[in-house]
Design a protein around this motif. Structure first.
Motif, PDB file in Angstrom:
ATOM      1  N   THR A  36      19.274 -40.666-110.560  1.00  0.00           N
ATOM      2  CA  THR A  36      18.497 -40.345-109.356  1.00  0.00           C
ATOM      3  C   THR A  36      18.484 -41.459-108.326  1.00  0.00           C
ATOM      4  O   THR A  36      18.132 -41.223-107.169  1.00  0.00           O
ATOM      5  CB  THR A  36      17.043 -40.016-109.733  1.00  0.00           C
ATOM      6  N   CYS A  37      18.856 -42.683-108.710  1.00  0.00           N
ATOM      7  CA  CYS A  37      18.879 -43.777-107.739  1.00  0.00           C
ATOM      8  C   CYS A  37      19.901 -44.819-108.171  1.00  0.00           C
ATOM      9  O   CYS A  37      20.239 -44.922-109.353  1.00  0.00           O
ATOM     10  CB  CYS A  37      17.499 -44.409-107.568  1.00  0.00           C
ATOM     11  N   GLU A  87      17.611 -43.857-103.437  1.00  0.00           N
ATOM     12  CA  GLU A  87      17.259 -42.643-104.167  1.00  0.00           C
ATOM     13  C   GLU A  87      17.920 -41.447-103.507  1.00  0.00           C
ATOM     14  O   GLU A  87      18.027 -41.366-102.289  1.00  0.00           O
ATOM     15  CB  GLU A  87      15.743 -42.438-104.183  1.00  0.00           C
ATOM     16  N   LYS A  88      18.344 -40.499-104.330  1.00  0.00           N
ATOM     17  CA  LYS A  88      18.998 -39.308-103.801  1.00  0.00           C
ATOM     18  C   LYS A  88      18.073 -38.550-102.853  1.00  0.00           C
ATOM     19  O   LYS A  88      16.862 -38.472-103.070  1.00  0.00           O
ATOM     20  CB  LYS A  88      19.443 -38.396-104.937  1.00  0.00           C
ATOM     21  N   GLY A  89      18.688 -38.012-101.802  1.00  0.00           N
ATOM     22  CA  GLY A  89      17.964 -37.257-100.795  1.00  0.00           C
ATOM     23  C   GLY A  89      18.939 -36.713 -99.783  1.00  0.00           C
ATOM     24  O   GLY A  89      20.166 -36.776 -99.986  1.00  0.00           O
ATOM     25  N   PRO A  90      18.446 -36.163 -98.689  1.00  0.00           N
ATOM     26  CA  PRO A  90      19.335 -35.613 -97.666  1.00  0.00           C
ATOM     27  C   PRO A  90      20.362 -36.643 -97.197  1.00  0.00           C
ATOM     28  O   PRO A  90      20.014 -37.772 -96.875  1.00  0.00           O
ATOM     29  CB  PRO A  90      18.367 -35.233 -96.535  1.00  0.00           C
TER      30      PRO A  90
END
Length: 388
Positions: free
Chosen positions: A167-168, A192-195
């Motif tokens: 996740t990061c 961290e994962k995101g858009p």
């Protein structure tokens, strides 16, 4: 260290290693071959590792981790790698990221991230390599441009362990692409994962299966400036080096684990298999192989212990870690090859562990810095230390 403290440390290490052995016997050994051949991510094993605290192995106890010394951690990794090397990578990449934050992060970053790393709530790894850049990290092209209180990241990373299920990541980028020397323009973030941050695909591999190696793509990915490790631009290469010292000891320990398992399997088979009326270990050709395998394994273990002890003391350890990584991984490759040859045709069959070891071992000589690079690092440090 006083004798009482040494005894207490030894007892703590024994308890940790006993717990790891029980975990491996109950939850890894029965399923490792099936998961490995299916190239299936070991979700249940990961949950067990979280319960055991392995995602916080080297994270200080003050931040919720086990606070293991590098020496004890290396022994943990050796044991895990004897059973299935892939799961050692799931925690190693994660702990390199955690080690970087613990060594070079700000007080606020340590307080915010390390407890979440220790529980496995946040899991991930190290994002260094790019499609056109492996060993030469200064040639990376991924960039981070400051925009107000954020940075905008663009670029691609590849061969990133835990890329899909993590996740990061500790993300190495150029914050000043024009800087000279180039390393002064490099910075590292916890991303961290995101858009704008996606794992584009899982990469297929000869061995090291089960763990997800992926390509990560960043397209106008926005990351808060508070996630710049250390809070200052230009320290990315120093962060990477801090993490890779621990990583190379880990890879050396994996090499010891593979070398030991190859020796164990070869010894077992050489006593079961008979030719020309006697067990094959009684044939001189096989006996010589077994002796060389044993010597390589023990020498690799001693070099790895020496490197880990240097990290225990907080010493600079690039020389020791480079030597351990170089020798132990070559020992793993040689022992895996000899194990396969001792097994003959059966060594080429997926029904035997020898086949998996033969596929897993080559990764070690190219991962965490190729062994050719280790030789250059070793030579450079020797020259620095030598009297004129």
């Amino acid at each position: 260290m006083t004798q009482a403290a040494a005894r207490e440390a030894a007892e703590q290490e024994r308890l940790v290693l006993d717990a790891v052995d029980r975990f491996l016997e109950r939850h890894v050994r029965p399923v490792a071959s099936a998961l490995e051949h299916a190239d299936e991510y070991p979700h249940e094993i990961v949950e067990r590792m979280k319960e055991l605290g392995l995602f916080g192995a080297v994270i200080p106890a003050a931040h919720g981790g086990l606070g293991l010394s590098p020496s004890t951690y290396a022994k943990v990794i050796e044991r895990i790698s004897r059973e299935w090397m892939s799961i050692s990578g799931i925690i190693n990449s994660h702990l390199i990221m955690a080690h970087i934050v613990a060594r070079t992060g700000t007080k606020a970053q340590k307080a915010a991230l390390l407890p979440r790393f220790a529980t496995g709530e946040l899991r991930g790894g190290l994002a260094l390599t790019e499609p056109d850049c492996g060993t030469d990290l200064q040639a990376i092209r991924a960039t981070a441009r400051r925009e107000g209180e954020d940075y905008i990241v663009n670029g691609t990373k590849t061969w990133i362990s835990n890329g899909i299920h993590g996740t990061c990541f500790a993300l190495l980028v150029k914050t000043d692409p024009t800087a000279e020397p180039r390393h002064r323009g490099m910075s590292m973030f916890i991303a961290e994962k995101g858009p704008g941050f996606a794992a584009s695909r899982k990469l297929k591999k000869l061995g090291y299966k089960g763990i997800d190696s992926a390509e990560l793509v960043f397209e106008d990915f926005r990351i808060p400036a508070s996630r710049l490790i250390g809070g200052v631009e230009g320290r990315g290469m120093a962060c990477a080096i801090a993490g890779l010292e621990l990583g190379r000891v880990n890879v050396a320990a994996r090499g010891v684990g593979i070398a030991q398992r190859a020796l164990d399997e070869a010894l077992r088979y050489s006593q079961q298999r008979s030719t020309f009326g006697k067990p094959i270990h009684q044939h001189q050709a096989i006996a010589l192989k077994l002796a060389d395998m044993a010597v390589r394994t023990e020498a690799a273990r001693l070099l790895t212990e020496k490197a880990a002890q240097a990290l225990d003391r907080g010493d600079r350890a690039d020389l020791e870690a480079g030597m351990a990584k170089l020798f132990a991984t070559e020992a793993a490759l040689e022992n895996a090859t000899e194990c396969m040859r001792i097994h003959g045709g059966y060594g080429y069959s997926p029904e035997f562990v020898a086949e998996r070891l033969y596929r897993d071992a080559p990764l070690l000589v190219i991962g965490e810095g190729t062994n050719e690079i280790q030789r250059l690092v070793i030579a450079k440090r020797l020259i620095e230390q030598a009297p004129p």
